[in-house]
Design a protein around this motif. Sequence first.
Motif, short mmCIF file in Angstrom:
data_model
loop_
_atom_site.label_atom_id
_atom_site.label_comp_id
_atom_site.label_asym_id
_atom_site.label_seq_id
_atom_site.Cartn_x
_atom_site.Cartn_y
_atom_site.Cartn_z
N VAL A 55 0.84 -1.20 0.00
CA VAL A 55 0.00 0.00 0.00
C VAL A 55 0.88 1.25 0.00
O VAL A 55 0.64 2.20 -0.73
N LEU A 56 1.93 1.23 0.81
CA LEU A 56 2.82 2.39 0.91
C LEU A 56 4.02 2.28 -0.04
O LEU A 56 4.87 3.15 -0.06
N GLN A 57 4.06 1.21 -0.83
CA GLN A 57 5.19 0.95 -1.74
C GLN A 57 6.51 1.05 -1.00
O GLN A 57 7.44 1.74 -1.41
N VAL A 71 -6.54 1.95 -4.47
CA VAL A 71 -7.12 3.29 -4.56
C VAL A 71 -7.25 3.85 -3.15
O VAL A 71 -7.91 3.25 -2.29
N PHE A 72 -6.59 4.99 -2.93
CA PHE A 72 -6.68 5.64 -1.63
C PHE A 72 -7.42 6.96 -1.79
O PHE A 72 -7.00 7.81 -2.58
N ASP A 73 -8.52 7.11 -1.09
CA ASP A 73 -9.28 8.35 -1.12
C ASP A 73 -9.56 8.79 -2.57
O ASP A 73 -9.37 9.95 -2.93
N VAL A 88 2.30 11.03 -0.15
CA VAL A 88 1.18 10.25 0.42
C VAL A 88 1.58 9.71 1.79
O VAL A 88 0.81 9.74 2.74
N ARG A 89 2.84 9.22 1.88
CA ARG A 89 3.32 8.63 3.13
C ARG A 89 3.42 9.71 4.21
O ARG A 89 3.96 10.78 3.99
N GLY A 90 2.94 9.40 5.36
CA GLY A 90 3.03 10.35 6.47
C GLY A 90 1.87 11.32 6.47
O GLY A 90 1.11 11.39 7.42
N ARG A 91 1.67 12.04 5.34
CA ARG A 91 0.60 13.03 5.32
C ARG A 91 -0.78 12.37 5.25
O ARG A 91 -1.70 12.76 5.96
N GLU A 92 -0.91 11.38 4.39
CA GLU A 92 -2.24 10.78 4.22
C GLU A 92 -2.33 9.37 4.79
O GLU A 92 -3.35 8.98 5.33
N ILE A 93 -1.25 8.62 4.64
CA ILE A 93 -1.19 7.28 5.23
C ILE A 93 0.10 7.21 6.03
O ILE A 93 1.16 7.53 5.51
N GLN A 174 -5.33 10.05 7.24
CA GLN A 174 -6.66 9.44 7.18
C GLN A 174 -6.59 7.95 7.45
O GLN A 174 -7.58 7.31 7.77
N LEU A 175 -5.40 7.38 7.21
CA LEU A 175 -5.24 5.94 7.39
C LEU A 175 -3.91 5.67 8.10
O LEU A 175 -2.88 6.24 7.73
N ILE A 176 -3.95 4.84 9.13
CA ILE A 176 -2.73 4.42 9.81
C ILE A 176 -2.57 2.91 9.59
O ILE A 176 -3.51 2.15 9.84
N ILE A 177 -1.42 2.51 9.09
CA ILE A 177 -1.14 1.09 8.94
C ILE A 177 -0.25 0.68 10.10
O ILE A 177 0.82 1.25 10.31
N ALA A 178 -0.71 -0.27 10.90
CA ALA A 178 0.04 -0.71 12.08
C ALA A 178 0.47 -2.15 11.85
O ALA A 178 -0.37 -3.04 11.75
N ASP A 179 1.79 -2.38 11.72
CA ASP A 179 2.29 -3.72 11.42
C ASP A 179 2.79 -4.36 12.71
O ASP A 179 3.88 -4.05 13.18
N GLU A 180 2.01 -5.25 13.30
CA GLU A 180 2.36 -5.95 14.56
C GLU A 180 2.86 -4.96 15.62
O GLU A 180 3.92 -5.17 16.21
N PRO A 181 2.12 -3.88 15.91
CA PRO A 181 2.68 -2.83 16.79
C PRO A 181 2.82 -3.26 18.24
O PRO A 181 3.51 -2.59 18.99
N THR A 182 2.19 -4.35 18.65
CA THR A 182 2.26 -4.73 20.06
C THR A 182 2.95 -6.08 20.27
O THR A 182 3.06 -6.55 21.39
#
Lengths: 335, 366
Positions: A55-57, A71-73, A88-93, A174-182
Amino acid sequence: MHDAVLRIAGLRTQFRTRQGTVDAVSDVSFDVRRGETVALVGESGSGKSVTALSVLQLLESTGSIADGSIVFDGRELVGLSEKEMRDVRGREISMIFQDPSTCLDPVFTIEDQLVEALTIHGTARSDARGRALELLRMVRMPDPETRLNAYPHELSGGQRQRAMIATALALDPQLIIADEPTTALDVTVQAQILDLIRTLQAETGAAVLFVTHDLGVVAEIADRVVVMYAGRVVEQGSVFQVLKDPRNPYTAALLASMPGAVAGTGQRLTPIEGVVPSLLDMPSGCRFAPRCPHAWDRCHEADPPLAAFDLNRESRCWLEVDGAVDGVGTAEVVG
Amino acid sequence: MTTVAEQPDAGPTGGTVDGPVLEVEHLTKHFPIRTGLLQRTVGHVRAVDDVSFHIDRGETLALVGESGCGKTTTGRVVLRLIDPTSGTVRFDGQDLAEVDADELRGLRQRMQIIFQDPYSSLDPRMSTADIVGEGLAIHGMASGQAQLDRVTDLLEKVGLSARDLRKFPHQFSGGQRQRIGVARALATNPELIICDEAVSALDVSVQAQVLNLLKDLQTELGISYLFITHDLNVVRYIADRVAVMYLGQIVELAETEQLFTDPRHPYTRSLLSSVPIIDPELARATVRTPLEGDVPSPSSPPSGCRFHNRCPQAVERCRHYAPVLVDLNDGRQARECPEYRPEPFGLTAQSYRESELLNQGTEAGE
């Protein structure tokens, strides 16, 4: 049509290896709606992290998106230039990782890192410090004024995770991707961070794509669940549907093998026999067929499609297509 | 069937005494903190502090706790992989501190360990036959064809086969490697196996395979396990009794179902309430009392009760009085807490209830 902030359709991500090109994920399609938490769940090698990184390439240099659309937003991300993606990274996702040290720079203070994230994307330097402090308060960092001047190694594991979440929130994505954060945290700290993610989501209205292998965490945090196995989506639906009444034999088998689901009942765990197939040597029919207790001839011959059987539920199984049964080996879930 | 020294093929060796297979009394391990050019000792990490427990034959005792609680160090000291600072470890009635090197080697044959990481705990240059057979050779239990036959038996016991004898670790999956680790531990017919996070690195579907294997082997061979883990769901599935550790000390020791259904010590309650519930409806209906802050450093544990700075029930007196482990008259042990033992804290039930809580509305433990 619901209001999707992220719509992944037919995603195929490839990696070049010495043994040839392999599809780490293929035919992956799902949506993340505004303000909801979708858990992307699977065991190692299921392709859940590759999907999130696609998604974030942010794939390794040997990986690339071969097919499909993200497709994002309302905007197609596949095919964007690196420069456009950076915006896109950081600002939107934004993204939260398992290990905060991959995200926090050890030679800069927490303030430096938050201010950098803010100013790169256009916040005036004079406003940035105030905003940085506000972000640390948002993530319930204890004693935020002092922690602003701390270096990452001066923080505890839980505090580092909070600092990373603060950087992820910096630009109000608008979107946060959390990869195994805990996954790397102790269970009492994990409970704090899950609580924080829930609270922040309610406050900011951001959607969360939560990648995890832990069905307990899924039950705690997700609105909807996408289950992956061997590079494919095998089931998706609401968290209540998927965990209480799994339709796909893999999901049912996974639940039956979890000590948390049967412990204290005197029941014996039902392991899934065999191992996850290698990407280089996928079975020809259904990828779960060699380990599936319900498999018959057809499963070994042809790959079943992901079939929708009501508005919000899908399962990849010939049982579904043929409508032979309703519900397979529903796991008894006990708290 | 070939003769494997004079050991019976199944069942532990020795075991002439009927008492517990393992008794640990007042075990303490302090690691010095050294710093500077001269490596002066500036303090101690009190990794294990006055820990006592026993394990009966055929029983599984789980040692649970968060990182830094001392559970792994306890396991290592029990095996004498590291020497204790003080305290005694008795295996089958014999004090490990009093035996000489030869006797220790003999005892080591009867106690084995399975490690967490099936990747780093197997030598990549050794074949399965050599890995599993090494213990047999070292202890002079079998050699040549007899050793190979015994290894084959062991591999079959853990769900592998003779075809795997000549393979090397990299040719196996994580779950299969852990089975090799189990086979290696079983080779010398041990009476006690220490499982140090033995299933933590495995995917759940494979973890279930290994947990069931360990349970079956216990039923078949009467082995005792010291099961060290941070995963409470695994504990509930595998353990007969549970010791909960916090900062080097046992805070509660009880039978598994008793501990899970009626935890007494505030730390045990907090720990259990942090475990994610797999049922989404129940998860949403459950009121949690999440602990604030992280586990403090074992090099400078809090004064008084070590849990006082994170405890939701702590009062001023908990800062000063260091509680001891006591019998609670229901078969369990728990560290004193004014909630159920107000007297040692200089309180009565009434005055405890009226005391101001220490961590009310504060960011404790940071």
